[in-house]
Design an enzyme around this catalytic site. Structure first.
Site, PDB file in Angstrom:
ATOM      1  N   HIS A 241       0.818  -1.216   0.000  1.00 57.53           N
ATOM      2  CA  HIS A 241       0.000   0.000   0.000  1.00 57.53           C
ATOM      3  C   HIS A 241       0.858   1.276   0.000  1.00 57.53           C
ATOM      4  O   HIS A 241       0.654   2.182  -0.809  1.00 57.53           O
ATOM      5  CB  HIS A 241      -0.856   0.058   1.277  1.00 57.53           C
TER       6      HIS A 241
HETATM    7  C1  BDR Z   1      -2.052   0.537   5.828  1.00 56.75           C
HETATM    8  O1  BDR Z   1      -2.099  -0.051   7.136  1.00 56.75           O
HETATM    9  C2  BDR Z   1      -0.835  -0.507   7.501  1.00 56.75           C
HETATM   10  O2  BDR Z   1      -0.908  -1.797   8.026  1.00 56.75           O
HETATM   11  C3  BDR Z   1       0.042  -0.449   6.277  1.00 56.75           C
HETATM   12  O3  BDR Z   1       1.369  -0.134   6.627  1.00 56.75           O
HETATM   13  C4  BDR Z   1      -0.597   0.629   5.452  1.00 56.75           C
HETATM   14  O4  BDR Z   1      -0.095   1.900   5.790  1.00 56.75           O
HETATM   15  C5  BDR Z   1      -2.895  -0.312   4.893  1.00 56.75           C
HETATM   16  O5  BDR Z   1      -4.218  -0.404   5.353  1.00 56.75           O
END
Ligand code: BDR
Ligand code: CA
Length: 312
Positions: A241
């Site tokens: 992400h």
């Molecule tokens: C986001 O949540 C975190 O676990 C990841 O690093 C990312 O920033 C995705 O939902």
């Protein structure tokens, strides 16, 4: 060189995002601030330092920020996704950075970096928005020094923490509401709807691992994370992400955005932490601010961009 600051909670995908910011051409990573999130603040801060050491960036100032949400504390972290140390149990394999944290808190570092930057700075927020909300609330004079705030967060069509909410927004909805709804700094929101479609697969990870020691070290951090995503995607692969958000920050326009008003559910029902995006094409104009929401991209181009720079 365009100045860039990252606010982060490493986190496996945060590690990829930091490495991309270090490698991207034309970008000057001038600071990193840390926040609670995937794991606790002490661990996210230590992980940020180690990832920067892996990338040979002992020069980038790092400051620790919020260790809890603005208003409503909770104990939920994402150790089941990223491992108890935030990096699949592999953080100890990374080098230690010679330079420790700056002698100031995250908001103070953000203010001084913004004030002294010769040109407006792109800020990328890839964790809960607590530090950014505090910055914007307490320091309106630096708003004009933020060229754009790129936020990884939100889910328009189904979350990953609850049915409605994505982790970063859900972790501190009041902070997210302040940043996305109440402030006016230009925002590009990169929701998980799009980052999930940019998931990378086994051959992509194999190519990165084969590219050199830094790529191999990054891939070695992914074991627990990749297992989580194999279950969630139903195939081998993982969603990076935060690296997708940094990709847009370092190559503006890589993702395709649509301007729309959004709100954040700060109630205590099943929608808490959800982002409500007003996508009605024929809605009457009103005085709500709009944010640019990244809804589509050439997915293969995004994956190729990530690989080419991470493998550098
Ligand atoms: C986001 O949540 C975190 O676990 C990841 O690093 C990312 O920033 C995705 O939902
Ligand atoms: Ca993150």
């Amino acid at each position: 060189m365009s100045p860039l600051i990252i606010d982060t909670d490493p986190g496996v995908d945060d590690a990829f995002a930091l490495a991309l910011a270090c490698a991207a051409p034309g970008v000057d990573l001038i600071g990193v601030t840390t926040v609670f999130g995937n794991v606790g603040l002490a661990t996210t801060t230590r992980n940020a330092l180690r990832v920067l050491a892996l990338c040979g960036r002992d020069d980038v100032p790092v400051a620790a920020g919020a260790e809890r949400p603005l208003v409503h504390p909770h104990q939920h972290r994402a150790r089941h996704v990223h491992g108890t140390d935030g990096l699949s149990g592999r953080s100890g394999t990374l080098p230690e950075r010679a330079t420790g944290v700056a002698g100031v808190d995250a908001v103070s570092l953000l203010v001084s970096l913004l004030e002294s930057a010769p040109s407006p700075v792109t800020v990328v927020a890839i964790g809960p928005l607590t530090n950014i909300a505090l910055l914007l609330a307490a320091h309106p004079a630096v708003h004009g020094k933020i060229a754009r705030l790129v936020v990884m967060g939100g889910a328009l069509a189904g979350g990953n923490v609850t049915a409605a909410a994505e982790f970063n927004i859900w972790s501190d909805p009041e902070a997210a509401r302040r940043v996305l709804v109440e402030e006016s700094v230009p925002v590009t929101l990169v929701p998980m709807d799009l980052t999930t479609r940019c998931a990378v697969d086994g051959p992509w990870l194999d190519s990165l691992a084969a590219a050199g020691p830094r790529g191999a070290a990054l891939v070695s951090l992914t074991a627990a994370y990749r297992e989580h995503y194999a279950r969630s995607l139903g195939r081998d692969g993982m969603v990076i992400h935060d690296a997708v958000a940094v990709a847009e920050a370092v190559k503006p326009g890589l993702l395709h955005t649509t301007a729309m008003p959004v709100d954040v559910d700060c109630g205590f029902g099943p929608g808490r932490g959800g982002v409500i995006a007003d996508r009605r094409p024929a809605r009457q104009p009103d005085d709500r601010r709009e944010v640019d929401v990244a809804l589509s991209a050439d997915l293969d181009q995004v994956r190729a961009f990530l690989l080419s720079h991470l493998a550098d």
